[in-house]
Design an enzyme around this catalytic site. Sequence first.
Site, mmCIF file in Angstrom:
data_model
loop_
_atom_site.group_PDB
_atom_site.id
_atom_site.type_symbol
_atom_site.label_atom_id
_atom_site.label_comp_id
_atom_site.label_asym_id
_atom_site.label_seq_id
_atom_site.Cartn_x
_atom_site.Cartn_y
_atom_site.Cartn_z
ATOM 1 N N LYS A 10 0.844 -1.192 0.000
ATOM 2 C CA LYS A 10 0.000 0.000 0.000
ATOM 3 C C LYS A 10 0.878 1.240 0.000
ATOM 4 C CE LYS A 10 0.736 1.614 4.344
ATOM 5 N NZ LYS A 10 1.270 2.976 4.630
ATOM 6 N N ASP A 136 -3.446 -0.456 9.660
ATOM 7 C CA ASP A 136 -3.403 -0.631 8.211
ATOM 8 C C ASP A 136 -4.094 -1.907 7.734
ATOM 9 O OD1 ASP A 136 -2.025 1.716 7.720
ATOM 10 O OD2 ASP A 136 -0.056 0.759 7.709
#
Length: 289
Positions: A10, A136
């Site tokens: 990411k 996350d």
Amino acid sequence: MSIIEKAAAKINLSQDLIYHEATGSWHYDMVMASVDLSDRLTIQERSDQEIVVRTSRSFLPNDARNHAYRAASLIREASQVKRGLEIIIEKQIPVSAGLGGGSSDAAAVLRAVNKLWDLDYSREELLDLALKIDADAPYCLLGGIQHVSGQGDQLQPLSALPASWLVLAKPPLSVSTDKILHELTPSDLPDQANTPAVLQAIHKHSYQDLVQATGNMLEDLVFWNYPSLAKLKAKMQKFGTQGVTMTGTGSTVIGFAPSLNRAKHVYNALRGFCKEVYVVPVLQQGTGL
């Protein structure tokens, strides 16, 4: 039976933090995207009741300090399935780099075990488990382009980004997220938030607006502690990438290029002093969960 899952890295197109005085906690306001750089996980049952994690990086822990191990333990405890699991992780995502590798591995384990054991957990149930791992992991469970807020628990899918390429440069140093957040005080952060402008740029599907809006509130603090990252950012800007910013708490710095040729030019220029450099497209679609 075994299941193979990809765990995509990411990036943060923006990372703003908001301090909540009532709770004494930090909340995030971020735009995150998945990129085409992935770990490959193979998950299978064992004949005993052990959870075993094997990775292609010998220095990584294979116990409860490993997010993939923790994800397997959480979903097994929640489902009360008394079976063992073996998790083999072929690492491609740089470690301690702000690219969410450990979180994405954990999310991949949750998706895989849900299928392997026919648990039929809902998206919301898997998100609840992911949030117990770190901020996350819920995003990594879904992937794609998302507006992420709160403590990582509030996710809103966004439309596709304008066509572009990304250059990721990870220098030979690691940044401790826990250390940075522990040292952080509200006075350390700039007043200007980046996320509203990034959201507007995505809504307009404007490449120029997007590269002007990207930013990370933690950059000044991290760059003060690690001056070489500020130098890396300056080099990437000099070599022609746009919207250059740090992702997560570092140490990876990312920059946009409007064409593959431009991205390759920057890649070649950076490789002389930074070994871990990648040219990747954004993964516009999520995991399908």
